[in-house]
Structures are given as structure tokens and as C-alpha cells.
Write an enzyme that holds these catalytic residues in place. Structure first.
Site, PDB file in Angstrom:
ATOM      1  N   ARG A  68       8.043   4.227  -4.343  1.00 33.20           N
ATOM      2  CA  ARG A  68       8.550   4.193  -5.716  1.00 33.20           C
ATOM      3  C   ARG A  68      10.079   4.085  -5.760  1.00 33.20           C
ATOM      4  NH1 ARG A  68       7.147   3.778 -11.210  1.00 33.20           N
ATOM      5  NH2 ARG A  68       8.546   5.055 -12.437  1.00 33.20           N
ATOM      6  N   CYS A 103       3.398   7.190  -4.757  1.00 33.53           N
ATOM      7  CA  CYS A 103       2.217   8.037  -4.689  1.00 33.53           C
ATOM      8  C   CYS A 103       1.268   7.736  -5.848  1.00 33.53           C
ATOM      9  CB  CYS A 103       2.637   9.493  -4.769  1.00 33.53           C
ATOM     10  SG  CYS A 103       2.875  10.239  -3.167  1.00 33.53           S
ATOM     11  N   ASP A 146       6.642  18.529  -8.449  1.00 32.53           N
ATOM     12  CA  ASP A 146       6.459  18.313  -7.007  1.00 32.53           C
ATOM     13  C   ASP A 146       6.045  19.578  -6.267  1.00 32.53           C
ATOM     14  OD1 ASP A 146       7.102  15.689  -7.380  1.00 32.53           O
ATOM     15  OD2 ASP A 146       9.152  15.855  -6.635  1.00 32.53           O
ATOM     16  N   ARG A 161       2.859   5.569 -13.688  1.00 32.18           N
ATOM     17  CA  ARG A 161       4.258   5.358 -13.348  1.00 32.18           C
ATOM     18  C   ARG A 161       4.811   4.010 -13.827  1.00 32.18           C
ATOM     19  NH1 ARG A 161       5.242   8.375  -7.697  1.00 32.18           N
ATOM     20  NH2 ARG A 161       7.191   8.852  -8.696  1.00 32.18           N
ATOM     21  N   PRO A 162       4.835   3.803 -15.124  1.00 27.94           N
ATOM     22  CA  PRO A 162       5.422   2.569 -15.642  1.00 27.94           C
ATOM     23  C   PRO A 162       6.941   2.553 -15.465  1.00 27.94           C
ATOM     24  CG  PRO A 162       4.833   4.038 -17.457  1.00 27.94           C
ATOM     25  CD  PRO A 162       4.389   4.707 -16.190  1.00 27.94           C
ATOM     26  N   ILE A 163       7.571   1.412 -15.752  1.00 31.73           N
ATOM     27  CA  ILE A 163       9.033   1.330 -15.605  1.00 31.73           C
ATOM     28  C   ILE A 163       9.689   0.854 -16.903  1.00 31.73           C
ATOM     29  CG2 ILE A 163       9.010   1.070 -13.091  1.00 31.73           C
ATOM     30  CD1 ILE A 163       9.451  -1.928 -13.468  1.00 31.73           C
ATOM     31  N   ASP A 164       9.001   1.117 -18.018  1.00 29.95           N
ATOM     32  CA  ASP A 164       9.512   0.654 -19.316  1.00 29.95           C
ATOM     33  C   ASP A 164      10.886   1.243 -19.656  1.00 29.95           C
ATOM     34  OD1 ASP A 164       7.856   3.006 -19.332  1.00 29.95           O
ATOM     35  OD2 ASP A 164       8.031   3.066 -21.506  1.00 29.95           O
ATOM     36  N   ILE A 214       4.138  16.355 -16.386  1.00 26.77           N
ATOM     37  CA  ILE A 214       4.971  15.195 -16.003  1.00 26.77           C
ATOM     38  C   ILE A 214       4.112  13.993 -15.598  1.00 26.77           C
ATOM     39  CG2 ILE A 214       6.868  14.399 -14.520  1.00 26.77           C
ATOM     40  CD1 ILE A 214       7.724  16.763 -16.266  1.00 26.77           C
ATOM     41  N   ARG A 270       5.638  11.066   4.770  1.00 25.82           N
ATOM     42  CA  ARG A 270       6.608  10.344   3.933  1.00 25.82           C
ATOM     43  C   ARG A 270       7.690  11.272   3.401  1.00 25.82           C
ATOM     44  NH1 ARG A 270       3.982   7.014  -0.675  1.00 25.82           N
ATOM     45  NH2 ARG A 270       6.159   7.227  -1.219  1.00 25.82           N
ATOM     46  N   LYS A 326      14.670  14.248   0.468  1.00 26.92           N
ATOM     47  CA  LYS A 326      14.174  12.868   0.367  1.00 26.92           C
ATOM     48  C   LYS A 326      14.648  12.213  -0.926  1.00 26.92           C
ATOM     49  CE  LYS A 326       9.727  12.118  -1.145  1.00 26.92           C
ATOM     50  NZ  LYS A 326       9.605  11.187  -2.283  1.00 26.92           N
ATOM     51  N   ASN A 327      14.428  12.900  -2.034  1.00 26.08           N
ATOM     52  CA  ASN A 327      14.683  12.256  -3.326  1.00 26.08           C
ATOM     53  C   ASN A 327      16.167  12.155  -3.670  1.00 26.08           C
ATOM     54  OD1 ASN A 327      11.990  11.834  -3.557  1.00 26.08           O
ATOM     55  ND2 ASN A 327      11.605  13.499  -4.992  1.00 26.08           N
TER      56      ASN A 327
HETATM   57  N1  EPU Z   1       7.934   7.267 -16.872  1.00 22.80           N
HETATM   58  C1  EPU Z   1       7.615   6.320 -17.827  1.00 22.80           C
HETATM   59  N2  EPU Z   1       8.380   5.181 -17.881  1.00 22.80           N
HETATM   60  C2  EPU Z   1       9.432   4.974 -17.049  1.00 22.80           C
HETATM   61  C3  EPU Z   1       9.750   5.953 -16.076  1.00 22.80           C
HETATM   62  C4  EPU Z   1       8.968   7.096 -16.019  1.00 22.80           C
HETATM   63  O1  EPU Z   1       6.682   6.480 -18.589  1.00 22.80           O
HETATM   64  O2  EPU Z   1      10.080   3.931 -17.158  1.00 22.80           O
HETATM   65  C5  EPU Z   1       7.076   8.483 -16.753  1.00 22.80           C
HETATM   66  C6  EPU Z   1       6.347   8.486 -15.408  1.00 22.80           C
HETATM   67  O3  EPU Z   1       5.175   7.721 -15.462  1.00 22.80           O
HETATM   68  C7  EPU Z   1       6.078   9.955 -15.210  1.00 22.80           C
HETATM   69  C8  EPU Z   1       7.308  10.617 -15.852  1.00 22.80           C
HETATM   70  O4  EPU Z   1       7.874   9.640 -16.713  1.00 22.80           O
HETATM   71  O5  EPU Z   1       4.933  10.344 -15.885  1.00 22.80           O
HETATM   72  C9  EPU Z   1       8.357  11.078 -14.826  1.00 22.80           C
HETATM   73  O6  EPU Z   1       8.888   9.976 -14.138  1.00 22.80           O
HETATM   74  P1  EPU Z   1      10.343   9.937 -13.501  1.00 22.80           P
HETATM   75  O7  EPU Z   1      10.890   8.581 -13.737  1.00 22.80           O
HETATM   76  O8  EPU Z   1      11.137  11.115 -13.980  1.00 22.80           O
HETATM   77  O9  EPU Z   1      10.014  10.147 -11.996  1.00 22.80           O
HETATM   78  P2  EPU Z   1      10.355   9.198 -10.777  1.00 22.80           P
HETATM   79  O10 EPU Z   1      11.781   8.830 -10.818  1.00 22.80           O
HETATM   80  O11 EPU Z   1       9.344   8.140 -10.671  1.00 22.80           O
HETATM   81  C10 EPU Z   1      11.078  11.192  -9.244  1.00 22.80           C
HETATM   82  C11 EPU Z   1      10.693  11.667  -7.881  1.00 22.80           C
HETATM   83  C12 EPU Z   1       9.301  12.276  -7.928  1.00 22.80           C
HETATM   84  C13 EPU Z   1       9.315  13.422  -8.913  1.00 22.80           C
HETATM   85  C14 EPU Z   1       9.772  12.926 -10.284  1.00 22.80           C
HETATM   86  C15 EPU Z   1       9.884  14.027 -11.330  1.00 22.80           C
HETATM   87  C16 EPU Z   1      11.839  10.167  -6.402  1.00 22.80           C
HETATM   88  C17 EPU Z   1      11.751   9.098  -5.406  1.00 22.80           C
HETATM   89  N3  EPU Z   1      10.699  10.567  -6.955  1.00 22.80           N
HETATM   90  O12 EPU Z   1      10.122  10.200  -9.593  1.00 22.80           O
HETATM   91  O13 EPU Z   1       9.037  12.754  -6.620  1.00 22.80           O
HETATM   92  O14 EPU Z   1       8.029  13.957  -9.028  1.00 22.80           O
HETATM   93  O15 EPU Z   1      11.059  12.287 -10.167  1.00 22.80           O
HETATM   94  O16 EPU Z   1      10.765  15.006 -10.897  1.00 22.80           O
HETATM   95  O17 EPU Z   1      12.915  10.687  -6.663  1.00 22.80           O
HETATM   96  C18 EPU Z   1       7.729  13.315  -4.753  1.00 22.80           C
HETATM   97  O18 EPU Z   1       8.763  13.500  -4.119  1.00 22.80           O
HETATM   98  O19 EPU Z   1       6.598  13.664  -4.342  1.00 22.80           O
HETATM   99  C19 EPU Z   1       7.795  12.667  -6.059  1.00 22.80           C
HETATM  100  C20 EPU Z   1       6.753  12.108  -6.639  1.00 22.80           C
END
Ligand code: EPU
Length: 417
Positions: A92, A116, A305, A121-124, A327, A398, A22-23
Site C-alpha cells: 500500500r 493488506c 494496527d 482501501r480506496p484512494i479517493d 478504521i 512484512r 515501518k510506516n
Molecule cells: N480511506 C479512504 N479513501 C482514501 C484513503 C483512505 O476511504 O483515499 C479509508 C481507508 O479505506 C481506511 C481509512 O480511510 O478505511 C484509513 O486509511 P488511511 O489512509 O488513514 O490509512 P493508510 O495510509 O492506507 C496507514 C498505515 C496502516 C494503518 C493506517 C491507519 C502505512 C503504510 N499504513 O495506512 O498500517 O493501519 O495508516 O493508521 O502507513 C499496518 O502497518 O499494518 C497498516 C495497515
């Protein structure tokens, strides 16, 4: 279709083929926007999030069809479409359309992406990095407006190796003027898969799989023909399902090279894991032995995960283990329903639990509250005596193409409906 019924207490036995990741599939599908030609993406899982991404690509003007060989995306006529708000907020990874659309069209308007409920999960990190590449952001009425009049490369140092931010940077950087160097990039196999796809479309990227990525921008891209790798988290789910039930399974095409930490933990729990030509062969003892500590970490550490599934398997093991989540801040929502089933889990703080193995769990009605926690409840149901009903399964669907079919192939008594 929202519930799964399990008659537990049966050890898993047999073979199952592991679905595509998926990811990896979601950012690769978003990346098809970058080339004006047709791409074919093979081995995509048939899951709700992939259908959502297809819907989004469609709304942006792509011609998308699911054929026998894979998903064909013709991105010849991408326009600034109105993206369905539901598809954005419900997932996401719709966030990777940010980098892809900035790369292709120089602008995008989108709802704040959802996903989820496992943390804030901020996007800063995404915004700061893309900002350094010339993107201007404004937020109005809950919507994010991003525009890049002259997207350019930059030297970027990430404060945390965010998977999504690394993917967004890659998507924008291949189309930017000049070179981008990312220090502290995420090393997850899904990032590598995106690099591999972009490279198969002609992009010039160095360092894939390491924490320093160098992207030479504006190399003309063509369509790509790409196979999505098998899903390491789905394979890990069935690995811990085997450990939870004392089974013996063969996970066909499991991506063993990406599963080192999960295989190591299963080994500590007494399972014999052996790579064979068809995939990963696992033989688990009747009751797993619990190691003292498991901590989730960015790749190649133990994946967040799989944390809930490992926890579920440990509830019926022998000994005690502290599990630490580093994480996400809200990944123990599965604890109360596991306790309802008889698990002995103590919450030490919001990021740490102690699980003491009990001899058996009892089947109950429990509710999935997020994707991986939901899958963990299914594993608990397999290990439990009697019947378990897991509701809220739309979360599980999902990420798992057909978890009931897969587990039935492994001998489980499980149905959905
Ligand atoms: N974070 C920030 N700011 C940001 C981005 C992330 O603070 O701008 C924090 C997040 O809040 C979190 C941590 O950094 O606490 C990790 O976030 P990351 O960006 O690495 O994760 P993601 O891209 O949102 C992907 C997977 C997740 C998986 C994580 C970690 C996808 C679609 N999702 O999420 O998968 O847990 O990487 O490996 O690729 C799942 O499949 O169930 C799932 C949640």
C-alpha cells in the site's frame, strides 16, 4: 521460512530492542526522491516492505545502498522509470511514490497499489486533494496515470484524516508553487516523522503533529540525514504479548510518547507500565482484566494496527470486552483461527466483536491472513498450551524484522522455518 512454531505457555521475560518504524520508514524513503542530493536514512527496519521500496527507488533511477549507518539514497538522476508492478501492487505504501514523483518529475504511471487485505482501501481522498493542486488523473488498464503541469498549493479539507493522503499531500506540497494548508490532516506520529525529515531537508512546514498543516512550497530541498523513530506498533505487539502471557519485559527504546492509548489499555488490563531510561518496563498479572469497551480511532486514539493483538491478549483474560473497529472494515479475519484455538469471541456485526476471556487456549495449526492478524496469532500461540504452528508468515515478515528473534530474547520458545 513461511511458518512459525511456538511451544506456548511461557510468560515473556527479559529485554528486547524495538526496531525502527515501518510506516515511518516507507514515506521517508519515498521522500528522498525530492532532493537531488544524497540522503541517509538510519534505523530502517530490515523488512520486506523496505526492500520493496528500495527496489522501487532503484527502478526510478536512484542509487540506493544499505550501509552500516543506514540506507543511502542518491536521487541525483531520477527518471520516469518503469516501476516493478509486483512491488507496487504488493504494498500500500508504494502509494506515497505518487506524491513524491509528482513533486519531483510532475508525472507518474503506476499500478493500483495493494497492501493488506483489511478493507477496500480506496484512494479517493488522495486523488481529490492532489487534483485540487493541479494534478490530472486517468485510469487505463488498471494503471493510474497522474500528471501535473503546474503543481500549485491549495487549501484542502480532508473528509477523513487519512494517513496516506496526508503524506502524499505533504510530498507534493513541498515542491508546489505557493502555500498549501491541510485541514483535518492525520496526526499519526508517522506523518510527523515525514514532516521532520522534510524539514531536515530544508522544507518549511508548520503544524506537524496537529490537524492543520501549512506547507510553504518550492523551498529548495537538500539531502537529509535522518533517524527513523522506533516502531510503536511493534512495541505495542510485545506489550500485549506480555499481557497475554503474564510476563515482565523491558521494551528498549519503545516510543512511549506515541503509545499512550496502548499503555492506557494495558493499564486497564492490569499491567503496570513504567517509563524507565532504557524504554518501557511492563509487569503483567497472570490473567488480564478485560475492560468493557475498546474502540480503534485515529491517533492519539487506540490504533487499529494493535487491535488484533489486544484481542489476542484478551482471549485469555478475565471478564468480557467489546472491541469496535472504526478504521478498516475487514479487520476481524483473525477471529476464526483464534476460535479454533479455543477463544470465545462473538461477532456482533462486521465492525464489532465481544470477547469473553477463557482460562486457556490450545495450540493449533493456524494461518496468518494479514500482517497484524498474523502477529496476533503468534501472541495467541505464546499464551496457548502446547504447540502452535502459524503458516502464511510472509505477511508477518512484512512488518516485523525478526519477530522470532525478538520473542526468543523475551524467553519464548519460538522458531521459524
Ligand atoms: N480511506 C479512504 N479513501 C482514501 C484513503 C483512505 O476511504 O483515499 C479509508 C481507508 O479505506 C481506511 C481509512 O480511510 O478505511 C484509513 O486509511 P488511511 O489512509 O488513514 O490509512 P493508510 O495510509 O492506507 C496507514 C498505515 C496502516 C494503518 C493506517 C491507519 C502505512 C503504510 N499504513 O495506512 O498500517 O493501519 O495508516 O493508521 O502507513 C499496518 O502497518 O499494518 C497498516 C495497515
Amino acid at each position: 521460512m513461511d511458518a512459525i512454531h511456538i511451544r506456548g505457555g511461557v510468560a515473556l521475560h527479559g529485554n528486547v530492542l524495538i526496531q525502527g518504524s515501518k510506516n515511518a520508514a516507507l514515506p521517508v524513503l519515498a521522500a528522498t526522491l525530492l532532493a537531488k542530493e544524497t540522503s541517509i536514512i538510519r534505523n530502517c527496519p530490515r523488512i520486506a516492505d523496505v526492500y520493496r521500496m528500495i527496489n522501487l527507488l532503484d527502478s526510478l533511477g536512484c542509487n540506493v545502498s544499505w550501509e552500516d549507518g543506514g540506507i543511502r539514497v542518491d536521487a541525483g538522476n531520477v527518471c520516469e522509470g518503469e516501476m516493478p508492478a509486483e512491488a507496487i501492487t504488493g504494498m500500500r505504501s508504494s502509494l506515497c511514490l505518487l506524491g513524491a514523483m509528482l513533486g519531483r518529475c510532475g508525472e507518474i504511471v503506476m499500478e493500483h497499489p495493494g497492501g493488506c487485505v483489511i478493507g477496500e482501501r480506496p484512494i479517493d481522498i488522495h486523488i481529490a486533494a492532489l487534483g485540487k493542486m493541479g494534478v490530472e488523473f486517468k485510469e487505463e488498464g488498471g494503471r493510474l496515470y497522474a500528471r501535473a503541469s503546474g503543481l500549485h498549493g491549495a487549501d484542502l479539507t480532508l473528509p477523513f484524516a487519512s494517513v496516506g493522503a496526508t503524506e502524499n499531500i505533504l510530498l507534493a506540497a513541498v515542491m508546489a508553487e505557493g502555500d498549501t494548508v491541510v485541514f483535518g490532516a492525520a496526526k499519526e506520529p508517522e506523518v510527523t516523522a515525514l514532516c521532520d525529515f522534510l524539514k531536515c531537508c530544508g522544507a518549511s512546514i508548520e503544524g506537524a503533529g496537529s490537524d492543520v498543516l501549512t506547507i510553504h512550497g518550492r523551498v529548495p530541498l537538500h539531502g537529509g540525514d535522518f533517524k527513523i523513530p522506533a516502531d510503536r506498533i511493534v512495541a505495542g505487539t510485545y506489550l500485549f504479548g506480555c499481557a497475554a502471557t503474564g510476563g515482565c519485559v523491558l521494551l528498549e527504546e519503545a516510543p512511549i510518547g506515541q503509545m499512550e492509548a496502548a499503555i492506557h489499555l494495558a493499564g486497564q488490563m492490569g499491567s503496570k507500565c513504567e517509563p524507565v531510561s532504557e524504554g518501557l518496563y511492563i509487569q503483567s498479572p497472570k490473567r488480564a482484566a478485560l475492560p468493557a469497551l475498546v474502540r480503534t480511532e485515529p491517533y492519539p486514539g487506540f490504533p487499529t494496527d494493535l487491535q488484533s493483538m489486544a484481542l489476542a491478549a484478551m482471549t485469555v483474560g478475565e471478564g468480557e470486552c467489546v472491541i469496535e473497529e472504526t478504521i478498516f472494515e475487514n479487520r476481524f479475519r483473525v477471529v476464526p483461527p483464534l476460535r479454533d484455538m479455543g477463544a470465545d469471541i462473538e461477532e456482533l456485526d462486521t465492525r464489532k466483536v465481544r470477547v469473553k476471556g477463557v482460562e486457556r487456549l490450545a495450540g493449533r495449526s493456524v494461518e496468518a491472513m494479514e500482517l497484524r492478524g498474523g502477529a496476533a496469532l503468534v501472541l495467541a500461540g505464546l499464551a496457548a498450551q502446547g504447540q502452535t504452528l502459524v503458516t502464511g508468515c510472509s505477511y508477518i515478515f512484512r512488518g516485523y524484522e525478526n519477530i522470532c528473534r525478538d520473542l526468543r530474547e523475551l524467553g519464548a520458545r519460538i522458531t521459524s522455518g
